[in-house]
Write a protein that holds these residues in place. Structure first.
Motif, short mmCIF file in Angstrom:
data_model
loop_
_atom_site.label_atom_id
_atom_site.label_comp_id
_atom_site.label_asym_id
_atom_site.label_seq_id
_atom_site.Cartn_x
_atom_site.Cartn_y
_atom_site.Cartn_z
N ILE A 131 4.97 1.74 3.17
CA ILE A 131 4.23 0.69 3.88
C ILE A 131 5.15 -0.06 4.84
N ARG A 132 6.36 -0.33 4.40
CA ARG A 132 7.27 -1.17 5.16
C ARG A 132 8.14 -0.41 6.17
N THR A 133 8.34 0.89 5.96
CA THR A 133 9.23 1.67 6.84
C THR A 133 8.50 2.94 7.28
N ASP A 134 9.26 3.85 7.87
CA ASP A 134 8.69 5.13 8.30
C ASP A 134 8.76 6.20 7.22
N ALA A 135 9.14 5.80 6.01
CA ALA A 135 9.25 6.77 4.92
C ALA A 135 7.89 7.30 4.51
N ALA A 136 7.87 8.54 4.04
CA ALA A 136 6.65 9.12 3.50
C ALA A 136 6.55 8.76 2.01
N PRO A 137 5.34 8.59 1.47
CA PRO A 137 5.19 8.25 0.05
C PRO A 137 5.30 9.48 -0.84
N VAL A 138 6.43 10.18 -0.72
CA VAL A 138 6.62 11.46 -1.39
C VAL A 138 7.66 11.31 -2.49
N LEU A 139 7.33 11.80 -3.68
CA LEU A 139 8.26 11.88 -4.79
C LEU A 139 8.30 13.32 -5.27
N ARG A 140 9.36 13.66 -5.96
CA ARG A 140 9.45 15.01 -6.51
C ARG A 140 8.81 15.05 -7.90
N PRO A 141 8.07 16.14 -8.17
CA PRO A 141 7.49 16.29 -9.51
C PRO A 141 8.58 16.27 -10.58
N PRO A 142 8.28 15.69 -11.74
CA PRO A 142 6.95 15.36 -12.24
C PRO A 142 6.42 13.99 -11.83
N LEU A 143 7.16 13.25 -11.00
CA LEU A 143 6.63 11.97 -10.52
C LEU A 143 5.50 12.22 -9.54
N THR A 144 4.55 11.31 -9.53
CA THR A 144 3.37 11.44 -8.67
C THR A 144 3.20 10.17 -7.84
N ARG A 145 2.42 10.29 -6.79
CA ARG A 145 2.20 9.13 -5.91
C ARG A 145 1.48 8.01 -6.67
N LEU A 146 1.71 6.78 -6.25
CA LEU A 146 1.07 5.62 -6.86
C LEU A 146 -0.44 5.80 -6.87
N SER A 147 -1.06 5.48 -7.99
CA SER A 147 -2.51 5.62 -8.12
C SER A 147 -3.23 4.77 -7.08
N GLU A 148 -4.35 5.29 -6.61
CA GLU A 148 -5.10 4.58 -5.57
C GLU A 148 -5.48 3.18 -6.00
N GLU A 149 -5.75 2.99 -7.28
CA GLU A 149 -6.20 1.68 -7.77
C GLU A 149 -5.14 0.61 -7.55
N TYR A 150 -3.87 1.01 -7.42
CA TYR A 150 -2.80 0.03 -7.23
C TYR A 150 -2.35 -0.10 -5.77
N ARG A 151 -2.72 0.87 -4.92
CA ARG A 151 -2.20 0.85 -3.55
C ARG A 151 -2.68 -0.37 -2.78
N GLU A 152 -3.93 -0.71 -2.94
CA GLU A 152 -4.48 -1.86 -2.22
C GLU A 152 -3.82 -3.15 -2.70
N GLU A 153 -3.61 -3.23 -4.00
CA GLU A 153 -2.95 -4.41 -4.57
C GLU A 153 -1.53 -4.56 -4.02
N LEU A 154 -0.78 -3.47 -3.97
CA LEU A 154 0.58 -3.49 -3.45
C LEU A 154 0.59 -3.88 -1.98
N ALA A 155 -0.31 -3.31 -1.20
CA ALA A 155 -0.38 -3.64 0.22
C ALA A 155 -0.66 -5.13 0.43
N ALA A 156 -1.52 -5.69 -0.40
CA ALA A 156 -1.86 -7.11 -0.29
C ALA A 156 -0.65 -7.98 -0.63
N VAL A 157 0.10 -7.60 -1.65
CA VAL A 157 1.30 -8.35 -2.02
C VAL A 157 2.30 -8.33 -0.87
#
Length: 306
Positions: A262-288
């Motif tokens: 959100i803050r930089t040009d980085a992609a929201p990519v992690l290596r498995p077994p980690l997964t992208r942040l759940s959609e239910e939290y993305r809006e909350e994080l963006a608001a913070v």
């Protein structure tokens, strides 16, 4: 051995990836330069936040080299811990050869060594690698607590000069501070939400996840606390409170990777077994993050003691 003043803010850097999971070295170096400009006191690549567990040994070294190349005026403390002593020693030696200024060593995970095994592990590396080394206690990840007696015993080694505390046990952390006051030894917070309380009992700073996202404000909070201005430090701590909580709604570094996207040009990519942040939290994080952008931190506020 080069001395490092482990005072202030040392962001535990994320490792950015391209969509195909290759390391994005351009973004990594841009992140390092941005953090240096923000006034941090050092950088910590390839720790837990930097996805050390998903990188090859060669990639570890390449990340350390890239961060060293990107900055000019802050020390680089490389994460070189492992669940076995031989591997941790190899990573530490390679990081030293690459030019790292210090090492951060998580205690061996999964194996659950006895306290005597922890002492032998850390001493083996400290005897072999002449760099300042930070012992990292995070029982929630390793399954084993580094007891205060063990930390105090290790503090007597000239190359073991720091302790990253992420046990959540303020009483234990305070005991380590008390019992190492006669040593050249620093206790650093490994838990953003407890950084201010830890400084109040003698910690000298933080190896911070939030510092990636809000380096100026984190430096301002830590600098104020170290200067004894607890009114200012508390105000900044509460400003950052929602961020501290949101960055740990899922396993670190999942939320902070999303925040960096959100803050930089980085992609929201992690290596498995980690997964992208759940959609239910993305809006909350963006608001913070949006709420924090509405506040400003002056350059003087952000200055952290060196």
């Amino acid at each position: 051995m080069t001395d490092i003043d482990f005072t202030g803010v040392f962001p535990a850097m994320t490792t950015p990836f391209h969509d195909d999971e290759r390391i994005d070295f351009d973004q990594l170096q841009a992140d390092a330069r941005r953090l240096e400009r923000a006034g941090v006191d050092g950088l910590v690549p390839v720790g837990s936040t930097g996805e050390s567990a998903t990188l090859t040994h060669d990639e570890h070294v390449e990340v350390v080299e890239a961060v060293i190349e990107a900055v000019s005026d802050v020390p680089v403390i490389a994460g070189t811990g492992s669940n076995n002593t031989r591997e941790a020693l190899e990573l530490s030696e390679r990081a030293a050869d690459a030019g790292a200024d210090g090492l951060l060593l998580i205690s061996p995970y999964y194996n659950k060594p006895e306290q005597r095994g922890l002492v032998e592990h850390y001493r083996t590396i400290a005897d072999a690698v002449d760099l300042p080394q930070i012992v990292y206690n995070v029982p929630s990840r390793t399954g084993r607590n580094i007891e205060p007696d063990t930390a105090v015993e290790l503090a007597a080694h000239e190359n073991i000069t720091g302790y990253k505390a992420a046990s959540g046990d303020l009483g234990q952390i305070g005991e380590v501070v008390e019992r190492t006051q006669g040593e050249d030894f620093s206790v650093l917070s490994g838990d953003d939400a407890l950084t201010l309380p830890m400084i109040s009992v003698g910690a000298t700073g933080t190896i911070s996840v939030a510092g990636n996202v809000e380096p100026e404000r984190t430096c301002a909070m830590v600098g104020a606390a170290l200067d004894g201005d607890y009114e200012r430090a508390r105000a900044l701590h509460h400003e950052l409170g929602d961020l501290f909580r949101t960055l740990f709604v899922e396993t670190n570094p999942i939320p902070v990777t999303e925040a960096m996207a959100i803050r930089t040009d980085a992609a929201p990519v992690l290596r498995p077994p980690l997964t992208r942040l759940s959609e239910e939290y993305r809006e909350e994080l963006a608001a913070v993050l949006e709420g924090l952008e509405d506040e400003t931190v002056t350059e003087a506020d952000a200055a952290s003691p060196r």
